[in-house]
Design a protein around this motif. Sequence first.
Motif, PDB file in Angstrom:
ATOM      1  N   SER A 148      55.023 -10.690  40.288  1.00  0.00           N
ATOM      2  CA  SER A 148      55.403  -9.925  41.397  1.00  0.00           C
ATOM      3  C   SER A 148      54.189  -9.581  42.412  1.00  0.00           C
ATOM      4  O   SER A 148      52.852 -10.037  41.789  1.00  0.00           O
ATOM      5  CB  SER A 148      55.454  -8.544  40.948  1.00  0.00           C
ATOM      6  OG  SER A 148      56.639  -8.186  40.204  1.00  0.00           O
ATOM      7  N   VAL A 149      54.626  -9.689  43.571  1.00  0.00           N
ATOM      8  CA  VAL A 149      53.357  -9.651  44.375  1.00  0.00           C
ATOM      9  C   VAL A 149      53.755  -8.315  45.226  1.00  0.00           C
ATOM     10  O   VAL A 149      54.906  -8.093  45.871  1.00  0.00           O
ATOM     11  CB  VAL A 149      53.251 -10.949  45.548  1.00  0.00           C
ATOM     12  CG1 VAL A 149      52.442 -10.793  46.677  1.00  0.00           C
ATOM     13  CG2 VAL A 149      53.121 -12.133  44.918  1.00  0.00           C
ATOM     14  N   TRP A 150      52.648  -7.669  45.788  1.00  0.00           N
ATOM     15  CA  TRP A 150      52.927  -6.295  46.260  1.00  0.00           C
ATOM     16  C   TRP A 150      52.510  -6.438  47.760  1.00  0.00           C
ATOM     17  O   TRP A 150      51.380  -6.922  47.991  1.00  0.00           O
ATOM     18  CB  TRP A 150      52.508  -5.198  45.736  1.00  0.00           C
ATOM     19  CG  TRP A 150      52.962  -4.925  44.169  1.00  0.00           C
ATOM     20  CD1 TRP A 150      52.452  -5.730  43.194  1.00  0.00           C
ATOM     21  CD2 TRP A 150      54.273  -4.345  43.871  1.00  0.00           C
ATOM     22  NE1 TRP A 150      53.193  -5.367  42.259  1.00  0.00           N
ATOM     23  CE2 TRP A 150      54.362  -4.636  42.573  1.00  0.00           C
ATOM     24  CE3 TRP A 150      55.050  -3.616  44.514  1.00  0.00           C
ATOM     25  CZ2 TRP A 150      55.514  -3.944  41.831  1.00  0.00           C
ATOM     26  CZ3 TRP A 150      56.224  -3.320  43.910  1.00  0.00           C
ATOM     27  CH2 TRP A 150      56.367  -3.193  42.341  1.00  0.00           C
ATOM     28  N   PHE A 151      53.275  -6.002  48.908  1.00  0.00           N
ATOM     29  CA  PHE A 151      52.960  -6.068  50.196  1.00  0.00           C
ATOM     30  C   PHE A 151      52.987  -4.511  50.799  1.00  0.00           C
ATOM     31  O   PHE A 151      54.010  -4.110  50.710  1.00  0.00           O
ATOM     32  CB  PHE A 151      53.750  -7.110  50.962  1.00  0.00           C
ATOM     33  CG  PHE A 151      53.234  -6.902  52.475  1.00  0.00           C
ATOM     34  CD1 PHE A 151      52.242  -7.940  52.924  1.00  0.00           C
ATOM     35  CD2 PHE A 151      54.036  -6.360  53.376  1.00  0.00           C
ATOM     36  CE1 PHE A 151      52.150  -7.997  54.235  1.00  0.00           C
ATOM     37  CE2 PHE A 151      53.846  -6.616  54.770  1.00  0.00           C
ATOM     38  CZ  PHE A 151      52.873  -7.345  55.116  1.00  0.00           C
ATOM     39  N   ALA A 152      51.829  -4.348  51.732  1.00  0.00           N
ATOM     40  CA  ALA A 152      51.718  -2.957  52.502  1.00  0.00           C
ATOM     41  C   ALA A 152      51.081  -3.352  53.902  1.00  0.00           C
ATOM     42  O   ALA A 152      50.461  -4.423  53.826  1.00  0.00           O
ATOM     43  CB  ALA A 152      51.186  -2.008  51.693  1.00  0.00           C
ATOM     44  N   THR A 153      51.330  -2.544  54.748  1.00  0.00           N
ATOM     45  CA  THR A 153      50.801  -2.741  55.856  1.00  0.00           C
ATOM     46  C   THR A 153      49.614  -1.428  56.009  1.00  0.00           C
ATOM     47  O   THR A 153      49.792  -0.494  55.662  1.00  0.00           O
ATOM     48  CB  THR A 153      51.472  -2.595  57.209  1.00  0.00           C
ATOM     49  OG1 THR A 153      52.319  -1.699  57.208  1.00  0.00           O
ATOM     50  CG2 THR A 153      52.471  -3.837  57.181  1.00  0.00           C
ATOM     51  N   LEU A 154      48.537  -1.992  56.715  1.00  0.00           N
ATOM     52  CA  LEU A 154      47.414  -1.037  57.129  1.00  0.00           C
ATOM     53  C   LEU A 154      46.829  -1.367  58.238  1.00  0.00           C
ATOM     54  O   LEU A 154      46.131  -2.312  58.541  1.00  0.00           O
ATOM     55  CB  LEU A 154      46.298  -1.166  55.860  1.00  0.00           C
ATOM     56  CG  LEU A 154      45.115  -0.226  56.194  1.00  0.00           C
ATOM     57  CD1 LEU A 154      45.278   1.366  55.867  1.00  0.00           C
ATOM     58  CD2 LEU A 154      44.395  -0.552  55.020  1.00  0.00           C
ATOM     59  N   GLY A 155      46.944  -0.320  59.272  1.00  0.00           N
ATOM     60  CA  GLY A 155      46.447  -0.594  60.748  1.00  0.00           C
ATOM     61  C   GLY A 155      46.671  -1.805  61.129  1.00  0.00           C
ATOM     62  O   GLY A 155      45.706  -2.480  61.852  1.00  0.00           O
TER      63      GLY A 155
END
Length: 79
Positions: A65-72
Amino acid sequence: MITERIAEHISMAEAAQDWLRARGSRVTDVRVFMRRPLLEIACPPSELVRSANRITETHNGGTRSVWFATLGGCGVIWR
């Protein structure tokens, strides 16, 4: 135009790194692209965990599993 965009993305990545480091995350890799910077981290802060999407990555017959989120405006991944 291109150099201005790259400079903007570098600034975005630096701001995201500062935010992550202030919350105890270690940035292991930074990649700056034309679309958006991508930061790979260890030990994600809880603020990102809550907003992350799970991606399945397959390599050499193994799956993880790879987790992805956005930040700025930056992409942030962790495994």
